[in-house]
Write an enzyme that holds these catalytic residues in place. Sequence first.
Site, PDB file in Angstrom:
ATOM      1  N   THR A  96       0.955  -1.348  -0.111  1.00 25.47           N
ATOM      2  CA  THR A  96       0.085   0.053   0.073  1.00 25.47           C
ATOM      3  C   THR A  96       0.844   1.443   0.002  1.00 25.47           C
ATOM      4  O   THR A  96       1.681   1.539   1.166  1.00 25.47           O
ATOM      5  CB  THR A  96      -0.834  -0.150   1.150  1.00 25.47           C
ATOM      6  OG1 THR A  96      -1.626  -1.062   1.194  1.00 25.47           O
ATOM      7  CG2 THR A  96      -1.774   1.235   1.233  1.00 25.47           C
ATOM      8  N   LYS A 171      -7.915   1.755  -3.041  1.00 28.77           N
ATOM      9  CA  LYS A 171      -7.343   1.458  -1.661  1.00 28.77           C
ATOM     10  C   LYS A 171      -7.487   2.528  -0.769  1.00 28.77           C
ATOM     11  O   LYS A 171      -8.162   2.280   0.540  1.00 28.77           O
ATOM     12  CB  LYS A 171      -6.024   0.839  -1.698  1.00 28.77           C
ATOM     13  CG  LYS A 171      -5.336   0.490  -0.322  1.00 28.77           C
ATOM     14  CD  LYS A 171      -5.742  -0.725   0.352  1.00 28.77           C
ATOM     15  CE  LYS A 171      -5.030  -0.865   1.790  1.00 28.77           C
ATOM     16  NZ  LYS A 171      -5.476  -2.041   2.517  1.00 28.77           N
TER      17      LYS A 171
HETATM   18  P1  NAD Z   1       5.809  -5.962   7.135  1.00 30.49           P
HETATM   19  O1  NAD Z   1       6.612  -5.219   7.791  1.00 30.49           O
HETATM   20  O2  NAD Z   1       5.310  -7.288   8.154  1.00 30.49           O
HETATM   21  O3  NAD Z   1       6.495  -6.654   5.959  1.00 30.49           O
HETATM   22  C1  NAD Z   1       7.261  -5.933   5.109  1.00 30.49           C
HETATM   23  C2  NAD Z   1       8.419  -6.759   4.851  1.00 30.49           C
HETATM   24  O4  NAD Z   1       9.428  -5.957   3.927  1.00 30.49           O
HETATM   25  C3  NAD Z   1       9.403  -7.034   6.151  1.00 30.49           C
HETATM   26  O5  NAD Z   1       9.514  -8.699   6.205  1.00 30.49           O
HETATM   27  C4  NAD Z   1      10.577  -6.178   5.726  1.00 30.49           C
HETATM   28  O6  NAD Z   1      11.892  -6.984   6.378  1.00 30.49           O
HETATM   29  C5  NAD Z   1      10.742  -6.437   4.237  1.00 30.49           C
HETATM   30  N1  NAD Z   1      11.502  -5.506   3.703  1.00 30.49           N
HETATM   31  C6  NAD Z   1      11.758  -4.011   4.072  1.00 30.49           C
HETATM   32  N2  NAD Z   1      12.474  -3.339   3.263  1.00 30.49           N
HETATM   33  C7  NAD Z   1      13.146  -4.575   2.568  1.00 30.49           C
HETATM   34  C8  NAD Z   1      14.304  -4.533   1.466  1.00 30.49           C
HETATM   35  N3  NAD Z   1      14.926  -3.255   1.284  1.00 30.49           N
HETATM   36  N4  NAD Z   1      14.533  -5.720   0.966  1.00 30.49           N
HETATM   37  C9  NAD Z   1      13.743  -6.772   1.152  1.00 30.49           C
HETATM   38  N5  NAD Z   1      12.701  -6.713   2.023  1.00 30.49           N
HETATM   39  C10 NAD Z   1      12.491  -5.273   2.723  1.00 30.49           C
HETATM   40  O7  NAD Z   1       4.538  -5.397   6.705  1.00 30.49           O
HETATM   41  P2  NAD Z   1       2.919  -6.118   6.405  1.00 30.49           P
HETATM   42  O8  NAD Z   1       1.996  -6.229   7.203  1.00 30.49           O
HETATM   43  O9  NAD Z   1       3.515  -7.562   5.576  1.00 30.49           O
HETATM   44  O10 NAD Z   1       2.490  -5.053   5.166  1.00 30.49           O
HETATM   45  C11 NAD Z   1       3.034  -4.994   3.929  1.00 30.49           C
HETATM   46  C12 NAD Z   1       2.239  -4.131   3.087  1.00 30.49           C
HETATM   47  O11 NAD Z   1       1.021  -4.500   2.933  1.00 30.49           O
HETATM   48  C13 NAD Z   1       2.344  -2.775   3.825  1.00 30.49           C
HETATM   49  O12 NAD Z   1       2.260  -1.595   2.431  1.00 30.49           O
HETATM   50  C14 NAD Z   1       0.869  -2.428   4.290  1.00 30.49           C
HETATM   51  O13 NAD Z   1       0.314  -1.346   4.239  1.00 30.49           O
HETATM   52  C15 NAD Z   1       0.091  -3.449   3.489  1.00 30.49           C
HETATM   53  N6  NAD Z   1      -1.143  -4.119   3.985  1.00 30.49           N
HETATM   54  C16 NAD Z   1      -0.916  -4.339   5.434  1.00 30.49           C
HETATM   55  C17 NAD Z   1      -2.012  -5.229   5.842  1.00 30.49           C
HETATM   56  C18 NAD Z   1      -1.922  -5.928   7.258  1.00 30.49           C
HETATM   57  O14 NAD Z   1      -2.919  -5.982   7.932  1.00 30.49           O
HETATM   58  N7  NAD Z   1      -0.751  -6.380   7.801  1.00 30.49           N
HETATM   59  C19 NAD Z   1      -3.338  -5.178   5.187  1.00 30.49           C
HETATM   60  C20 NAD Z   1      -3.395  -4.691   3.988  1.00 30.49           C
HETATM   61  C21 NAD Z   1      -2.540  -4.119   3.457  1.00 30.49           C
END
Ligand code: NAD
Length: 295
Positions: A96, A171
């Site tokens: 997002t 979204k």
């Molecule tokens: P999260 O922080 O659990 O996962 C993000 C991952 O990206 C982490 O594992 C992190 O280590 C990795 N990362 C960050 N920088 C990196 C890099 N340079 N190289 C490789 N990996 C890297 O977050 P999430 O909850 O999985 O959310 C991810 C996306 O989905 C966000 O944009 C969030 O807004 C969206 N989202 C989340 C939810 C929810 O309920 N968690 C729901 C809808 C949308």
Amino acid sequence: MSTIAFIGLGNMGGPMAANLVKAGHRVVGVDVTQAAIDRHVAAGGVKGASIAEAVAEADVVVTMLPSGREVNALYLAESGIVPKVKPGALLIDSSTIDVDTARAVAKAAAAKGLAMLDAPVSGGTGGATAGTLTFMCGGEDATFARAKPYLDAMGKTIVHAGGPGNGQAAKICNNMILGITMIATSEAFVLAEKLGLDAQKLFDIASKSSGQSWSLTTYCPVPGPVPTSPANRDYQPGFTAAMMLKDLKLAQDAARSAGAVTPMGAEAASLYGLYAAQGEAGTDFSGIVNFLRGR
Ligand code: NAD
């Protein structure tokens, strides 16, 4: 079977990648966190040596990253996705992020002849695990058609919202409605308490009247009327106040950039900012009802 590079194996990306593995694909995962990679390998995925190496052998690249900053950096860096990906590969960003970054990255990809889809999701970690996410997609018709079989492996409702950036637009518009209606619903329950109106009675009436919304009938912010809502487990997330605040800020950025007037969205962003600043960023966003009670 395709080779898919999956970058960002966090709370959402981890289970989404696992569903692509289950669908029979070879999923090469990259993350900066060792624990995330270990989980991916345990689920049958392959560990990628680096982003450059993973995307060089991939037919499809899926990214699930925290914000537009990471998306911009990882796609456009010299050793990033756009410069290093196999010619003809399909790019799908499910993070997002802000609409402007989504459109800028899609444009840079298109300049190299690459098809890219922004495909943010709703449905949370439960939906990611169950493979029932909703995908809101922005990109060309042909790109959407190519991406659909992969999105089907991770989601249930796949909607094409228009050209590049329109998935992100859908979204943040949806979540702006959600943030505003959650505050409105919470205010009504707080007022009802003060007026001596039982919460269940308000629910029974409003859920069948013009006050009805998802925030009320699926995610009721007070305990009782909807047993599955986070209010019944002391506002454990669910969907955190921090995530809601992120999406409301994105909506405000987009409104400024597009010249849209969104005063209720602005108020919701500021109320969630105050709520999160009180140490509640990790609480479910429906807990804002307690903030309105003055707790
Ligand atoms: P999260 O922080 O659990 O996962 C993000 C991952 O990206 C982490 O594992 C992190 O280590 C990795 N990362 C960050 N920088 C990196 C890099 N340079 N190289 C490789 N990996 C890297 O977050 P999430 O909850 O999985 O959310 C991810 C996306 O989905 C966000 O944009 C969030 O807004 C969206 N989202 C989340 C939810 C929810 O309920 N968690 C729901 C809808 C949308």
